[in-house]
Design a protein around this motif. Structure first.
Motif, PDB file in Angstrom:
ATOM      1  N   LEU B 299       0.793  -1.230   0.000  1.00 13.89           N
ATOM      2  CA  LEU B 299       0.000   0.000   0.000  1.00 13.89           C
ATOM      3  C   LEU B 299       0.825   1.280   0.000  1.00 13.89           C
ATOM      4  CD1 LEU B 299      -2.781  -0.994   2.564  1.00 13.89           C
ATOM      5  CD2 LEU B 299      -2.784  -1.243   0.086  1.00 13.89           C
ATOM      6  N   SER B 300       2.126   1.158   0.143  1.00 12.18           N
ATOM      7  CA  SER B 300       2.923   2.369   0.350  1.00 12.18           C
ATOM      8  C   SER B 300       3.282   3.065  -0.946  1.00 12.18           C
ATOM      9  CB  SER B 300       4.207   2.008   1.083  1.00 12.18           C
ATOM     10  OG  SER B 300       4.990   1.192   0.243  1.00 12.18           O
ATOM     11  N   GLY B 301       2.877   2.492  -2.085  1.00  8.77           N
ATOM     12  CA  GLY B 301       3.279   3.093  -3.340  1.00  8.77           C
ATOM     13  C   GLY B 301       4.635   2.597  -3.801  1.00  8.77           C
ATOM     14  N   GLN B 318      -2.000   5.801   4.892  1.00  9.93           N
ATOM     15  CA  GLN B 318      -1.604   6.998   5.645  1.00  9.93           C
ATOM     16  C   GLN B 318      -0.994   6.644   6.998  1.00  9.93           C
ATOM     17  OE1 GLN B 318      -1.473  10.273   5.024  1.00  9.93           O
ATOM     18  NE2 GLN B 318      -2.057   9.873   2.906  1.00  9.93           N
ATOM     19  N   ALA B 319      -1.420   5.499   7.549  1.00  7.66           N
ATOM     20  CA  ALA B 319      -0.930   5.101   8.867  1.00  7.66           C
ATOM     21  C   ALA B 319       0.382   4.334   8.780  1.00  7.66           C
ATOM     22  CB  ALA B 319      -1.982   4.249   9.575  1.00  7.66           C
ATOM     23  N   LEU B 320       0.862   4.088   7.571  1.00  5.32           N
ATOM     24  CA  LEU B 320       2.097   3.322   7.417  1.00  5.32           C
ATOM     25  C   LEU B 320       3.271   4.265   7.187  1.00  5.32           C
ATOM     26  CD1 LEU B 320       0.639   0.689   4.933  1.00  5.32           C
ATOM     27  CD2 LEU B 320       1.082   0.333   7.364  1.00  5.32           C
ATOM     28  N   PRO B 321       4.289   4.168   8.007  1.00  7.92           N
ATOM     29  CA  PRO B 321       5.434   5.071   7.832  1.00  7.92           C
ATOM     30  C   PRO B 321       6.061   4.976   6.439  1.00  7.92           C
ATOM     31  CG  PRO B 321       5.658   3.783   9.865  1.00  7.92           C
ATOM     32  CD  PRO B 321       4.455   3.262   9.164  1.00  7.92           C
ATOM     33  N   LEU B 322       6.035   3.759   5.882  1.00  9.54           N
ATOM     34  CA  LEU B 322       6.702   3.564   4.590  1.00  9.54           C
ATOM     35  C   LEU B 322       6.089   4.442   3.497  1.00  9.54           C
ATOM     36  CD1 LEU B 322       8.889   2.059   3.058  1.00  9.54           C
ATOM     37  CD2 LEU B 322       7.314   0.178   2.705  1.00  9.54           C
ATOM     38  N   THR B 323       4.768   4.648   3.539  1.00 15.58           N
ATOM     39  CA  THR B 323       4.100   5.483   2.545  1.00 15.58           C
ATOM     40  C   THR B 323       4.752   6.864   2.486  1.00 15.58           C
ATOM     41  OG1 THR B 323       2.049   4.362   3.112  1.00 15.58           O
ATOM     42  CG2 THR B 323       1.860   6.400   1.848  1.00 15.58           C
ATOM     43  N   HIS B 324       4.931   7.445   3.668  1.00 14.56           N
ATOM     44  CA  HIS B 324       5.444   8.814   3.719  1.00 14.56           C
ATOM     45  C   HIS B 324       6.931   8.856   3.386  1.00 14.56           C
ATOM     46  CE1 HIS B 324       1.548   9.489   5.287  1.00 14.56           C
ATOM     47  NE2 HIS B 324       1.789   8.756   6.362  1.00 14.56           N
ATOM     48  N   PHE B 325       7.628   7.807   3.812  1.00 10.20           N
ATOM     49  CA  PHE B 325       9.056   7.805   3.526  1.00 10.20           C
ATOM     50  C   PHE B 325       9.303   7.628   2.028  1.00 10.20           C
ATOM     51  CE2 PHE B 325      13.273   5.691   3.311  1.00 10.20           C
ATOM     52  CZ  PHE B 325      14.017   6.780   3.729  1.00 10.20           C
ATOM     53  N   ASN B 326       8.470   6.818   1.372  1.00  9.55           N
ATOM     54  CA  ASN B 326       8.640   6.637  -0.069  1.00  9.55           C
ATOM     55  C   ASN B 326       8.501   7.961  -0.809  1.00  9.55           C
ATOM     56  OD1 ASN B 326       9.294   3.977  -0.171  1.00  9.55           O
ATOM     57  ND2 ASN B 326       7.218   3.243  -0.541  1.00  9.55           N
ATOM     58  N   PRO B 344       4.978  17.973   5.013  1.00 12.11           N
ATOM     59  CA  PRO B 344       3.809  17.158   5.412  1.00 12.11           C
ATOM     60  C   PRO B 344       4.230  15.755   5.830  1.00 12.11           C
ATOM     61  CG  PRO B 344       3.443  18.175   3.254  1.00 12.11           C
ATOM     62  CD  PRO B 344       4.844  18.478   3.647  1.00 12.11           C
ATOM     63  N   GLN B 345       5.159  15.179   5.077  1.00  9.24           N
ATOM     64  CA  GLN B 345       5.608  13.822   5.393  1.00  9.24           C
ATOM     65  C   GLN B 345       6.347  13.791   6.730  1.00  9.24           C
ATOM     66  OE1 GLN B 345       5.711  14.947   2.141  1.00  9.24           O
ATOM     67  NE2 GLN B 345       3.986  13.588   1.703  1.00  9.24           N
ATOM     68  N   ILE B 346       7.188  14.815   6.948  1.00 11.04           N
ATOM     69  CA  ILE B 346       7.932  14.869   8.204  1.00 11.04           C
ATOM     70  C   ILE B 346       6.947  14.911   9.374  1.00 11.04           C
ATOM     71  CG2 ILE B 346       9.496  16.270   9.614  1.00 11.04           C
ATOM     72  CD1 ILE B 346      10.830  17.161   7.006  1.00 11.04           C
ATOM     73  N   TRP B 347       5.902  15.724   9.220  1.00 13.20           N
ATOM     74  CA  TRP B 347       4.906  15.830  10.285  1.00 13.20           C
ATOM     75  C   TRP B 347       4.216  14.502  10.546  1.00 13.20           C
ATOM     76  CZ3 TRP B 347       4.616  18.710  14.150  1.00 13.20           C
ATOM     77  CH2 TRP B 347       5.064  20.038  14.084  1.00 13.20           C
ATOM     78  N   LYS B 348       3.827  13.842   9.462  1.00 14.06           N
ATOM     79  CA  LYS B 348       3.094  12.585   9.634  1.00 14.06           C
ATOM     80  C   LYS B 348       3.969  11.532  10.315  1.00 14.06           C
ATOM     81  CE  LYS B 348       0.034  13.436   5.742  1.00 14.06           C
ATOM     82  NZ  LYS B 348      -0.136  13.187   4.308  1.00 14.06           N
ATOM     83  N   LEU B 349       5.227  11.467   9.911  1.00 15.45           N
ATOM     84  CA  LEU B 349       6.129  10.499  10.549  1.00 15.45           C
ATOM     85  C   LEU B 349       6.354  10.841  12.019  1.00 15.45           C
ATOM     86  CD1 LEU B 349       8.844   9.687   7.848  1.00 15.45           C
ATOM     87  CD2 LEU B 349       6.992   8.246   8.674  1.00 15.45           C
ATOM     88  N   THR B 350       6.448  12.134  12.297  1.00 16.24           N
ATOM     89  CA  THR B 350       6.659  12.547  13.686  1.00 16.24           C
ATOM     90  C   THR B 350       5.458  12.172  14.547  1.00 16.24           C
ATOM     91  OG1 THR B 350       7.938  14.388  12.825  1.00 16.24           O
ATOM     92  CG2 THR B 350       7.343  14.482  15.154  1.00 16.24           C
ATOM     93  N   ILE B 351       4.272  12.383  14.004  1.00 12.96           N
ATOM     94  CA  ILE B 351       3.062  12.027  14.753  1.00 12.96           C
ATOM     95  C   ILE B 351       3.032  10.522  15.011  1.00 12.96           C
ATOM     96  CG2 ILE B 351       0.537  11.858  14.582  1.00 12.96           C
ATOM     97  CD1 ILE B 351       0.686  14.591  13.069  1.00 12.96           C
ATOM     98  N   PHE B 352       3.386   9.749  13.981  1.00 22.70           N
ATOM     99  CA  PHE B 352       3.443   8.292  14.151  1.00 22.70           C
ATOM    100  C   PHE B 352       4.414   7.935  15.271  1.00 22.70           C
ATOM    101  CE2 PHE B 352       5.059   4.074  13.490  1.00 22.70           C
ATOM    102  CZ  PHE B 352       3.961   3.356  13.074  1.00 22.70           C
ATOM    103  N   PHE B 353       5.596   8.551  15.232  1.00 24.31           N
ATOM    104  CA  PHE B 353       6.634   8.287  16.225  1.00 24.31           C
ATOM    105  C   PHE B 353       6.129   8.567  17.641  1.00 24.31           C
ATOM    106  CE2 PHE B 353      10.042  10.288  18.783  1.00 24.31           C
ATOM    107  CZ  PHE B 353      10.886   9.207  18.914  1.00 24.31           C
ATOM    108  N   VAL B 354       5.507   9.738  17.807  1.00 24.79           N
ATOM    109  CA  VAL B 354       5.060  10.142  19.146  1.00 24.79           C
ATOM    110  C   VAL B 354       3.983   9.180  19.669  1.00 24.79           C
ATOM    111  CG1 VAL B 354       3.854  11.945  20.439  1.00 24.79           C
ATOM    112  CG2 VAL B 354       5.692  12.552  18.861  1.00 24.79           C
ATOM    113  N   ILE B 355       3.031   8.840  18.801  1.00 33.14           N
ATOM    114  CA  ILE B 355       1.945   7.950  19.238  1.00 33.14           C
ATOM    115  C   ILE B 355       2.480   6.564  19.588  1.00 33.14           C
ATOM    116  CG2 ILE B 355      -0.151   6.745  18.482  1.00 33.14           C
ATOM    117  CD1 ILE B 355      -0.886   9.254  16.927  1.00 33.14           C
TER     118      ILE B 355
END
Lengths: 319, 369
Positions: B299-301, B318-326, B344-355
């Motif tokens: 699903l990550s593209g 959206q919930a997979l870190p790999l999507t944003h990193f790709n 936007p990607q940095i933010w999403k990964l950071t939110i994932f990390f914190v949660i």
């Protein structure tokens, strides 16, 4: 000011699901003593020890260890505590020295102090030749010496040992106990659980645990003196016949064969138990020698655990 | 101060154990090289040299010219010349060929009809639909000049010009290799960290560790530090091998790539940490780690364009870190993007990390119950 009690527990209980592993025990363990927990597997020894060091939360009851309430102040207690788990729990893939160095730094020993302390323990516990060996390759006795060295690196005030000698040969057990006496002489309190009678007998004080309760407590000598039974030894050529002869005698609590001797416990309400047994044997035509003898710790243990269980189930049967 | 010392002690121990474990150490370097070579060479969306059969019933100069042009396209190699359509069926069934071209006896007549507005096809392409992406090949083949000339002739309409940006030669490796960085990192970061902590629980080390003054946060930090380093080493290996073997460019700044990798490593490590607080055995930990692996790959593209996916799949992605990193790594390596372009990607990964970190911290207790 000086607290003479290292561990105090009141009504300590722990439930797993619907089963109570520890059913409300009271403890008072004096400082600088070796205190033993003697009990069969599943009697609640490990669960109690784990509650004392904050690994498990009590279902009810209060614990104070070295003047700190546990589990609330478990972190404070942990600095003053050495713990040897039942299973060897240092790292198999690290050498003895690496294991000790790691434990020293975790307990906050500075580099120089750590090196000095490790060298000291190495001499004390005869680890010199093993220091560069992977812990996984050590024998049971060597692993145990290493674990003891690791648990005492930071000179703890309290040492909790959960069946430390279960995988160790008799000579290593002797040496191990010599080490424990050396440690306790420095003022450390030691709580050790075991199911070996000879080890229990070496403790200053001891509690016999069974099914989550303390069924007897005191010094080994006290326990043996205060046993609620008369112990009689029968020596005979034909043990099977002797055993048959005394079966069913009123007041007989237990009979256990030890080689050519039969060790018998009689209830204290039976007057002149020695004569009663001798008469029975004579009646059956079994030549035997019958002597009264003093109780051993094993007798105490049997009296405290098995007899109590039997009494309980007899009392519980009608209802 | 003593907290730092304890973290350092745990990290040092972890390094020692990793260095001892030769197999694991080998896998850390070996897996990236193996995967990148495998994926780089084997995965090719630009399909060429398919085994093909030709049934030429026309046997005219026009049909021979047509076959020669088909071969010149390199999409198919004519390995079989057959005499009947039954032979084509048999060869398809046992995979002797995956594509076949049937030219009817009245090929030239059909060509002329076609030029005069007839709608009978001049020839037929048969494709093995049981294999992925071959169908697209047939569609692509339809657009080939041979068909235009012979089938549609001078009436062929003008088309739009298509320009493929950032990858003018349309090489699959250029798309795949940067995305492999994230895939491989996910694999090692999640699996290794989850396994490393659960192993200590299984072997009883944890029972000892939690009776020491080491706090859960110190324990986690100490355990993760070595893997951060390993992640950066792996990133370097993939980028270097991708560049050497497949000419994959780094159009953006290398430092941006490493910073992006660092954020992503942090996110995947906490995922591994979270798994380790749930799993009771190493086996469970690996199962869970792989359970996160497959959706990430699909699903990550990595292989299928993200925008073509159904809405639900995109939400999961959206919930997979790999999507944003790709998005980040393709942006930096191929499109020459800089980190600020990727906020936007940095933010999403950071939110994932914190949660994930918060959840792991809540679940990790210095107790056995």
């Amino acid at each position: 000011m000086a607290v003479d009690i290292a561990i105090r527990a009141r009504g300590l209980a722990r439930r797993f699901g619907t089963h109570f592993a520890v059913k409300g025990i009271d403890l008072e363990i004096p400082r600088a003593h070796i205190y033993g927990f003697l009990g069969p597997n599943g009697s609640g020894k490990s669960t109690t020890i784990r509650m004392l060091c904050g690994l498990l939360r009590p279902t009810s009851g209060t614990v104070s260890v070295l003047g700190n309430e546990v589990p609330r102040d478990a972190e404070i207690v942990r600095r003053k505590l050495g713990y040897m788990t039942q299973r060897f729990s240092l790292w198999d893939d690290l050498t003895a020295r690496e294991n000790l160095t790691f434990m020293a730094s975790v307990f906050g020993l500075a580099r120089a102090a750590a090196r000095e302390r490790i060298a000291l323990r190495m001499r004390e516990y005869d680890l010199g030749a093993l220091m560069e060996q992977r812990a996984g390759t050590l024998s049971g006795g060597e692993k145990q010496r290493l674990a003891l060295a690791a648990a005492t690196l930071h000179e703890p005030d309290l040492l909790l040992l959960d069946e430390p000698t279960s995988a160790v040969d008799p000579q290593s057990r002797r040496d191990f106990w010599e080490s424990l006496f050396a440690i306790v002489a420095r003022g450390t309190t030691i709580l050790v659980s075991t199911h070996y009678m000879d080890e229990a007998e070496r403790c200053h004080r001891l509690a016999i645990l069974d099914l989550g309760s303390i069924v007897a407590e005191g010094t080994p000598q006290q326990l043996m003196n205060d046993i609620d039974a008369n112990v009689i030894e029968i020596i005979s050529e034909d043990m099977a016949a002797a055993r048959r002869a005394i079966t069913g005698v009123a007041g007989l609590e237990s009979a256990a064969q030890l080689g050519t001797r039969l060790r018998v416990m009689m209830r204290t309400d039976v007057a002149a138990p020695q004569q009663v047994l001798a008469a029975k044997l004579k009646e059956a035509g079994v030549p035997a020698q019958v002597n009264a003898t003093s109780a051993s710790l094993e007798d105490v243990f049997v009296a405290a655990t098995r007899l109590r269980r039997a009494a309980q189930s007899a009392a519980g049967a009608p209802s | 101060m003593s907290a730092v010392a304890r973290i350092a002690a745990v990290a040092r121990k972890e390094f020692l154990q990793l260095a001892r474990d030769r197999l694991t150490f080998g896998l850390i370097i070996g897996i990236p090289i193996l995967l990148i070579t495998l994926f780089g060479y084997a995965i090719n969306f630009d399909v060429r040299h398919l085994k093909g059969a030709v049934l030429d019933e026309a046997r005219s100069s026009a049909s021979r010219e047509f076959i020669a042009e088909l071969e010149a396209s390199q999409v198919l190699d004519v390995t079989q010349r057959v005499q009947s359509s039954e032979e084509i069926d048999a060869m398809m069934r046992d995979s002797t060929v995956v594509i076949a071209v049937a030219i009817p006896a009245d090929f030239e007549r059909r060509l002329i009809d076609g030029q005069n507005g007839g709608n009978r096809p001049a020839a037929q392409i048969l494709v093995d639909g049981s294999q992925p992406s071959l169908e697209n090949v047939a569609n692509a083949l339809k657009q080939l000049p041979v068909f235009q000339r012979h089938g549609e002739g001078r009436l062929a309409p003008q088309r739009f010009e298509v320009r493929v940006m950032y990858n003018p030669e349309r090489r699959t490796a250029v798309q795949i290799v940067p995305a492999l960085v994230g895939t491989i990192l996910h694999m090692t970061m999640v699996v290794f960290t989850a396994g490393a902590i659960v192993r200590e629980r299984e072997r009883g080390n944890l029972e000892l560790l939690i009776t020491t003054p080491v706090s859960p946060a110190e324990l986690m930090a100490g355990k993760l530090i070595p893997y951060i380093l390993i992640g950066l080493i792996q990133t370097t290996v993939i980028v270097a091998v991708g560049n050497a073997l497949f000419d994959v460019p780094i159009n953006g700044r290398l430092i941006d790539l490493y910073l992006a990798a660092l954020i992503y490593i942090a996110a995947t490590l906490t995922l591994g940490l979270l798994i380790s607080t749930v799993a009771q055995t190493q086996f469970q930990a690996f199962q869970m780690a792989f359970a996160t692996m497959l959706p990430s790959v699909l699903l990550s593209g990595l292989m299928f364009p993200f925008d073509g996916m159904p809405r639900a799949a995109r939400w999961i992605a959206q919930a997979l870190p790999l999507t944003h990193f790709n998005v980040m790594v393709r942006g930096i390596a191929l499109r020459g993007a800089a980190l600020p372009d990727l906020s936007p990607q940095i933010w999403k990964l950071t939110i994932f990390f914190v949660i994930a970190l918060g959840a792991a911290r809540l679940r990790f207790r210095k107790r056995l119950d």
